[in-house]
Write an enzyme that holds these catalytic residues in place. Structure first.
Site, PDB file in Angstrom:
ATOM      1  N   GLY A  13       0.495  -1.264  -0.147  1.00 33.64           N
ATOM      2  CA  GLY A  13       0.260  -0.102  -0.019  1.00 33.64           C
ATOM      3  C   GLY A  13       0.813   1.015  -0.334  1.00 33.64           C
ATOM      4  O   GLY A  13       0.371   2.447   0.836  1.00 33.64           O
ATOM      5  N   ASN A  15       1.135   2.980  -3.101  1.00 33.29           N
ATOM      6  CA  ASN A  15       0.361   4.511  -3.247  1.00 33.29           C
ATOM      7  C   ASN A  15      -0.551   4.653  -2.169  1.00 33.29           C
ATOM      8  O   ASN A  15      -1.045   6.212  -2.676  1.00 33.29           O
ATOM      9  CB  ASN A  15      -0.442   3.528  -4.325  1.00 33.29           C
ATOM     10  N   LEU A  89      -4.941  -6.989  -6.787  1.00 32.95           N
ATOM     11  CA  LEU A  89      -4.049  -8.306  -7.069  1.00 32.95           C
ATOM     12  C   LEU A  89      -5.793  -9.079  -7.931  1.00 32.95           C
ATOM     13  O   LEU A  89      -5.455 -10.083  -8.828  1.00 32.95           O
ATOM     14  CB  LEU A  89      -3.825  -8.739  -7.028  1.00 32.95           C
ATOM     15  N   LEU A  91      -9.254  -9.998 -10.600  1.00 31.75           N
ATOM     16  CA  LEU A  91     -10.508  -9.229 -11.109  1.00 31.75           C
ATOM     17  C   LEU A  91     -11.015  -8.681 -11.113  1.00 31.75           C
ATOM     18  O   LEU A  91     -11.972  -9.040 -10.101  1.00 31.75           O
ATOM     19  CB  LEU A  91     -10.129  -9.980 -12.080  1.00 31.75           C
ATOM     20  N   ASN A 106      -6.566   2.164 -12.193  1.00 29.22           N
ATOM     21  CA  ASN A 106      -6.189   1.840 -12.033  1.00 29.22           C
ATOM     22  C   ASN A 106      -4.607   2.440 -12.093  1.00 29.22           C
ATOM     23  O   ASN A 106      -4.584   3.187 -12.911  1.00 29.22           O
ATOM     24  CB  ASN A 106      -6.279   0.201 -12.084  1.00 29.22           C
ATOM     25  N   HIS A 108      -0.608   1.228 -13.025  1.00 30.58           N
ATOM     26  CA  HIS A 108       0.241  -0.202 -13.784  1.00 30.58           C
ATOM     27  C   HIS A 108       1.848   0.193 -13.651  1.00 30.58           C
ATOM     28  O   HIS A 108       1.463   1.922 -14.695  1.00 30.58           O
ATOM     29  CB  HIS A 108      -0.614  -0.369 -15.404  1.00 30.58           C
TER      30      HIS A 108
HETATM   31  C1  GRF Z   1       2.372  -1.179  -7.533  1.00 30.21           C
HETATM   32  O1  GRF Z   1       3.660  -0.824  -8.812  1.00 30.21           O
HETATM   33  C2  GRF Z   1       1.638  -0.734  -9.192  1.00 30.21           C
HETATM   34  O2  GRF Z   1       1.005  -0.071  -9.846  1.00 30.21           O
HETATM   35  C3  GRF Z   1       0.777  -2.058  -8.945  1.00 30.21           C
HETATM   36  O3  GRF Z   1       1.303  -2.478  -7.951  1.00 30.21           O
HETATM   37  C4  GRF Z   1       1.854  -1.703  -7.003  1.00 30.21           C
HETATM   38  C5  GRF Z   1       1.432  -1.646  -5.445  1.00 30.21           C
HETATM   39  O4  GRF Z   1       2.084  -0.908  -4.810  1.00 30.21           O
HETATM   40  N1  GRF Z   1      -0.278  -2.028  -9.209  1.00 30.21           N
HETATM   41  P1  GRF Z   1       2.272  -0.650  -3.647  1.00 30.21           P
HETATM   42  O5  GRF Z   1       1.375  -2.032  -2.235  1.00 30.21           O
HETATM   43  O6  GRF Z   1       1.246   0.070  -3.212  1.00 30.21           O
HETATM   44  O7  GRF Z   1       2.648  -0.485  -2.750  1.00 30.21           O
END
Ligand code: GRF
Length: 231
Positions: A13, A15, A89, A91, A106, A108
């Site tokens: 987490g 992000n 992760l 769908l 989302n 990526h």
């Molecule tokens: C990030 O690289 C994001 O782009 C991808 O999953 C990862 C999540 O990382 N979808 P975090 O849990 O936010 O550190």
């Protein structure tokens, strides 16, 4: 007015943390709920520490309709208007995706449509980028539809691949850009939602590719902010 937002995560987490940290200076969104598919997700702890609702909706072995119903109940309770996937992760069930048309994003860690789709997550993505010989990778923020990594692209930002990169060094460089880009993309979408319109198309300015070489954090942050300020 800030838009009530839910963040979905399966992992540590970081992000989510970037979104939480940006929230006070943004004022455009308020993270009201964090949803994880497993109780070990570090994102839940970050949410609780920030005083936000943190809920687990198990997915494994359950029919998608049940998952959709449980999740929608939570989202309704909190009056959620925008959903941000941040390392989630699974769908999502179609019923859930259809409830948030163009209001579910989302992130990526590559430049879609390259290096996306089923099985392309975490380290696998950066390994594939390095194997391909690409000199540029990046970050993509896109709307979510019923397939992995396919919805309309809202924002992208380039990241250089350097000689001698490993999946770890490259992943760390990409993640730093994720943390700058996602909160501002969330602002951009929430502002459009608040004003009842579609978000304006976003493009990194040509000079973004020049800044790639310098790669200094502050400059990058200013560039990303400026790129969104026209939306
Ligand atoms: C990030 O690289 C994001 O782009 C991808 O999953 C990862 C999540 O990382 N979808 P975090 O849990 O936010 O550190």
């Amino acid at each position: 007015m800030s838009v009530p937002v839910a963040v979905f995560a399966s992992g540590s987490g970081t992000n989510l943390q970037a979104l939480l940290d940006h929230e006070p200076s943004s004022g455009r969104y308020r993270i009201a709920l964090v949803v994880a598919d497993r109780s070990e997700a570090g994102a839940l702890e970050r949410a609780r520490r920030a005083g936000r609702s943190a809920e687990v909706v198990p997915v494994s072995g359950r029919p998608p309709e049940r998952v959709a119903r449980d999740t929608l109940e939570l989202l309704e309770e909190e009056g959620i208007r925008v959903v941000l996937l941040a390392g989630y992760l699974r769908l999502l069930p179609p019923a859930l995706v259809r409830t948030f048309p163009r209001r579910m994003l989302n992130i990526h860690p590559a430049l879609l449509p390259s290096f996306g789709g089923k099985g392309m997550y975490g380290r696998h993505i950066h390994e594939a980028v390095l194997e391909s010989g690409a000199r540029v990778t990046g970050v993509t923020i896109h709307c979510v539809d019923e397939e992995y990594d396919r919805g309309r692209i809202l924002a992208q930002w380039p990241v250089p691949v350097r000689a001698g990169d490993t999946p770890e060094t490259l992943g760390a460089r990409v993640l730093r850009v994720e943390h700058l880009l996602y909160p501002r993309a969330a602002d951009h979408l929430c502002r459009a939602v608040e004003e009842g319109r579609e978000p304006a198309p976003f493009q990194p300015p040509g000079r973004a590719f020049g800044v790639l070489e310098e790669d200094t954090g502050e400059l990058l942050e200013k560039q990303i902010e400026a790129a969104f300020s026209t939306g």
